[in-house]
Enzyme design. Structure first.
Site, PDB file in Angstrom:
ATOM      1  N   LYS A   1      -2.249  12.397  -9.855  1.00 60.72           N
ATOM      2  CA  LYS A   1      -2.976  13.028  -9.057  1.00 60.72           C
ATOM      3  C   LYS A   1      -3.331  14.326  -9.489  1.00 60.72           C
ATOM      4  O   LYS A   1      -2.469  15.115 -10.059  1.00 60.72           O
ATOM      5  CB  LYS A   1      -2.077  13.262  -7.929  1.00 60.72           C
TER       6      LYS A   1
ATOM      7  N   GLY B   1      -6.274   9.119  20.034  1.00 61.42           N
ATOM      8  CA  GLY B   1      -5.429   8.795  18.828  1.00 61.42           C
ATOM      9  C   GLY B   1      -4.095   9.429  18.963  1.00 61.42           C
ATOM     10  O   GLY B   1      -3.655   9.496  17.912  1.00 61.42           O
TER      11      GLY B   1
ATOM     12  N   SER C   1      -1.311   8.030  19.451  1.00 62.68           N
ATOM     13  CA  SER C   1      -0.145   7.358  18.828  1.00 62.68           C
ATOM     14  C   SER C   1      -0.490   7.185  17.322  1.00 62.68           C
ATOM     15  O   SER C   1       0.303   6.402  16.890  1.00 62.68           O
ATOM     16  CB  SER C   1      -0.113   6.173  19.612  1.00 62.68           C
TER      17      SER C   1
ATOM     18  N   LYS D   1      -9.162   6.021  -7.591  1.00 64.41           N
ATOM     19  CA  LYS D   1      -7.974   5.428  -7.112  1.00 64.41           C
ATOM     20  C   LYS D   1      -6.901   4.889  -8.440  1.00 64.41           C
ATOM     21  O   LYS D   1      -7.840   4.270  -9.361  1.00 64.41           O
ATOM     22  CB  LYS D   1      -7.765   4.326  -6.051  1.00 64.41           C
TER      23      LYS D   1
ATOM     24  N   HIS E   1     -15.742  15.430   0.546  1.00 63.87           N
ATOM     25  CA  HIS E   1     -14.751  16.315  -0.308  1.00 63.87           C
ATOM     26  C   HIS E   1     -15.586  16.830  -1.430  1.00 63.87           C
ATOM     27  O   HIS E   1     -15.599  18.159  -1.757  1.00 63.87           O
ATOM     28  CB  HIS E   1     -13.507  15.594  -0.672  1.00 63.87           C
TER      29      HIS E   1
ATOM     30  N   ASP F   1      -1.336   7.457  13.091  1.00 63.38           N
ATOM     31  CA  ASP F   1      -0.536   8.147  11.970  1.00 63.38           C
ATOM     32  C   ASP F   1      -1.054   9.532  11.644  1.00 63.38           C
ATOM     33  O   ASP F   1      -0.148  10.431  11.478  1.00 63.38           O
ATOM     34  CB  ASP F   1      -1.016   7.165  11.017  1.00 63.38           C
TER      35      ASP F   1
ATOM     36  N   ASP G   1     -13.266  18.338   7.147  1.00 63.71           N
ATOM     37  CA  ASP G   1     -13.234  18.017   5.841  1.00 63.71           C
ATOM     38  C   ASP G   1     -11.898  18.616   5.387  1.00 63.71           C
ATOM     39  O   ASP G   1     -11.824  19.946   5.330  1.00 63.71           O
ATOM     40  CB  ASP G   1     -14.377  18.087   5.248  1.00 63.71           C
ATOM     41  N   HIS G   2     -10.824  17.900   5.477  1.00 63.86           N
ATOM     42  CA  HIS G   2      -9.578  18.375   5.090  1.00 63.86           C
ATOM     43  C   HIS G   2      -9.383  19.313   3.836  1.00 63.86           C
ATOM     44  O   HIS G   2      -8.548  20.155   3.664  1.00 63.86           O
ATOM     45  CB  HIS G   2      -8.355  17.661   5.350  1.00 63.86           C
TER      46      HIS G   2
HETATM   47  C1  BG6 Z   1      -8.900  11.125   2.430  1.00 64.03           C
HETATM   48  C2  BG6 Z   1      -9.409   9.858   1.830  1.00 64.03           C
HETATM   49  O1  BG6 Z   1      -9.953  11.723   3.030  1.00 64.03           O
HETATM   50  O2  BG6 Z   1      -8.385  11.999   1.171  1.00 64.03           O
HETATM   51  C3  BG6 Z   1      -8.416   9.120   1.057  1.00 64.03           C
HETATM   52  O3  BG6 Z   1      -9.619   8.914   2.708  1.00 64.03           O
HETATM   53  C4  BG6 Z   1      -7.597  10.017  -0.019  1.00 64.03           C
HETATM   54  O4  BG6 Z   1      -8.677   7.952   0.501  1.00 64.03           O
HETATM   55  C5  BG6 Z   1      -7.314  11.148   0.593  1.00 64.03           C
HETATM   56  O5  BG6 Z   1      -6.370   9.427  -0.641  1.00 64.03           O
HETATM   57  C6  BG6 Z   1      -7.152  12.372  -0.493  1.00 64.03           C
HETATM   58  O6  BG6 Z   1      -6.373  13.499   0.149  1.00 64.03           O
HETATM   59  P1  BG6 Z   1      -5.448  14.338  -0.754  1.00 64.03           P
HETATM   60  O7  BG6 Z   1      -5.282  15.609   0.385  1.00 64.03           O
HETATM   61  O8  BG6 Z   1      -4.220  13.905  -0.821  1.00 64.03           O
HETATM   62  O9  BG6 Z   1      -6.255  14.744  -2.090  1.00 64.03           O
END
Ligand code: BG6
Length: 482
Positions: A342, A12, A14, A337, A241, A16, A178-179
């Site tokens: 946010k 992956g 190339s 969404k 998350h 985003d 899991d970021h």
């Molecule tokens: C991602 C989802 O895992 O997390 C997205 O696929 C979501 O839909 C994003 O927008 C949100 O991440 P953060 O770090 O901007 O809260």
């Protein structure tokens, strides 16, 4: 640890994610000497790029993320990148990839260490894993695999993928990203809980009334309709998350701070996650879908979304554990969404005690804000100035601007942890399995609801989503974050 010799193969290259997150993170790790002279990255993707073109892309990605860049350093860094055009289904291509990895390993003296990073369409994860195994791509040193989400689309598909991966990698070599686990305030949950005797003593079902987790987003699905319509809010945000945040909030105290002990405590807790039946789903979980405005599309009019789509862009629910410090305590969660703003936050709501001040004493709440601001505050009662009445005050701490600037990006932190072999902030298979069990139960109940003609509730965009009063045992108090 400095200069960890590694050849990284990035599937992956190339894409985003590589551009926005992985390349800038690697550059910072290079600046910090975590990787230095002895590393090479092979970017792969279908497009016919050259090494030179990839290096230009890497440099551009770094410029887009970091303001102050030493150009000579960047050129040196980018020279470690190589591009290999790759069709993931073509076995021959893995042979070429293996040769290139070996060459680079020798050139940069990487000691046979390999990191494989799957940062592309998840439908290919299994195929790649299989060919890594059958073409023996792993090196003679350490081998680690980084996998982006989603890991499967339900428990059955996750199990298949896991099996494919396990042909080449043991569980402790797999780093499932899991970021959210790379976020500063998510990483602060355990220190807050176990570093303060105050909270440790009251973190139990006697004192905690409920826990509320909110992951609200202002953005809609944008250009991701294709992916999102097959996923929905439950799989996209809850399965990973939200569940990870809840796990950190409800797990028992680990024996120590090692990754093993932390995962063992998580596992202990998750074995007691109550899996809802159909009735519980219809009573405790609400799904919604956003409407349009004059300037934005209704969800079902978004590109790549079917007009009759029943995919949820919002979900709110209540779950509980039968064991652990918060056994039986309702845990409310919601994500959507096109919400008002946010906001990612946790509110731990404490029980009220009948006391001298009656109703004047308001509920104590511990709030951990994860985004957009890193801060923690505790809501408590005090007296008003020069009077006998009470008012609500906040004990608060937040980072100074300087500290805030030091907070590394979640990706940088997690990729760093892969290099130093620390799997604390990654999802282990046993955790993932339980998360999928929960999500599968909800999805199955929704399928039945769909068959009976029920649909997600439509909600007005840029507010707080559908009415959630039916899931709240105490609608009067309701959500702390309104
Ligand atoms: C991602 C989802 O895992 O997390 C997205 O696929 C979501 O839909 C994003 O927008 C949100 O991440 P953060 O770090 O901007 O809260």
């Amino acid at each position: 640890m400095n200069n960890i010799p590694t050849v990284m193969i990035l599937f992956g290259g190339s894409g985003d994610l590589a551009h926005r997150k992985i390349y800038p993170a690697l550059f910072n790790l290079y600046r910090r000497n975590v990787i230095h002279d002895n590393f090479a990255v092979i970017g792969t993707a279908r497009r016919p790029w050259s090494h030179e073109y990839l290096r230009e892309q890497v440099a551009q990605a770094v410029h887009e993320s970091w303001e102050e860049v030493d150009e000579a350093q960047l050129t040196e860094f980018a020279s470690h990148f190589y591009y290999q055009s790759h069709d993931v289904t073509n076995v021959e291509h893995y042979v070429t990839l293996k040769q290139l990895a070996q060459e680079l390993d020798e050139r940069y003296e990487c000691g046979g260490n390999r990191i494989f990073y799957m940062a592309m369409a998840p439908s290919f994860f299994g195929t790649i894993a299989e060919h890594i195994a059958d073409q023996h791509l792993t090196g003679t040193g350490f081998n680690r695999l980084v996998v982006e989400k989603p890991f499967g689309t339900d428990l059955a598909s996750a199990e298949v993928l896991n099996q494919q991966i396990r042909n080449s990698f043991a569980e402790d070599q797999v780093f499932r990203i899991d970021h959210y686990l790379g976020k500063e305030m998510v990483q602060n949950i355990l220190p807050l809980r176990f570093g303060n005797s105050l909270f440790k003593r009251i973190w139990n079902a006697d004192a905690v009334k409920n826990v509320q987790v909110t992951l609200a987003e202002r953005l809609g699905v944008e250009a991701r309709g294709d992916y999102y319509n097959n996923s929905g809010a439950l799989r996209d945000m809850v399965q990973n998350h939200i569940m990870q945040i809840i796990t950190l909030l409800a797990m028992p105290e680990p024996k120590d701070l090692s990754d093993k002990a932390i995962h063992a405590a998580k596992e202990d807790l998750l074995a007691s996650l109550v899996i809802p039946d159909e009735k519980a789903v219809s009573e405790n979980i609400i799904r919604g879908q956003y409407l349009g405005t004059e300037t934005t599309f209704e969800y079902v009019k978004e590109p790549n979304v079917a007009e009759d789509s029943k995919t949820e862009t919002y979900v709110a629910g209540r779950l509980e554990f039968s064991k652990g410090p918060l056994a039986g305590v309702p845990v409310y969660f919601r994500t959507g969404k096109e919400m008002r703003e946010k906001k990612t936050r946790v509110d731990v709501v404490f029980k009220d005690e009948a006391g001298l001040y009656g109703d004047k004493a308001k509920t104590n709440v511990l709030t951990i804000e994860i985004d957009p601001v890193n801060q923690v505050y505790f809501r408590l009662n005090g007296k008003i100035v020069a009077g006998g009445d009470l008012r609500l005050e906040r004990f608060r701490y937040r980072y100074s601007e300087d500290e805030q600037a030091e907070v590394p990006d979640g990706y940088e932190r997690l990729i760093h942890d892969v290099f130093v072999n620390d799997s604390t902030n990654f999802t282990k298979w046993e955790e993932l399995k339980q998360y999928w069990r929960f999500v599968d139960a909800v999805e199955a109940a929704w399928q039945k609801q769909n068959a009976a003609g029920e649909k997600p509730v439509k909600y007005r965009p840029y507010g707080m989503g559908p009415d959630t009063s039916k899931i709240l045992a105490d609608p009067e108090d309701g959500w702390i974050y309104k």
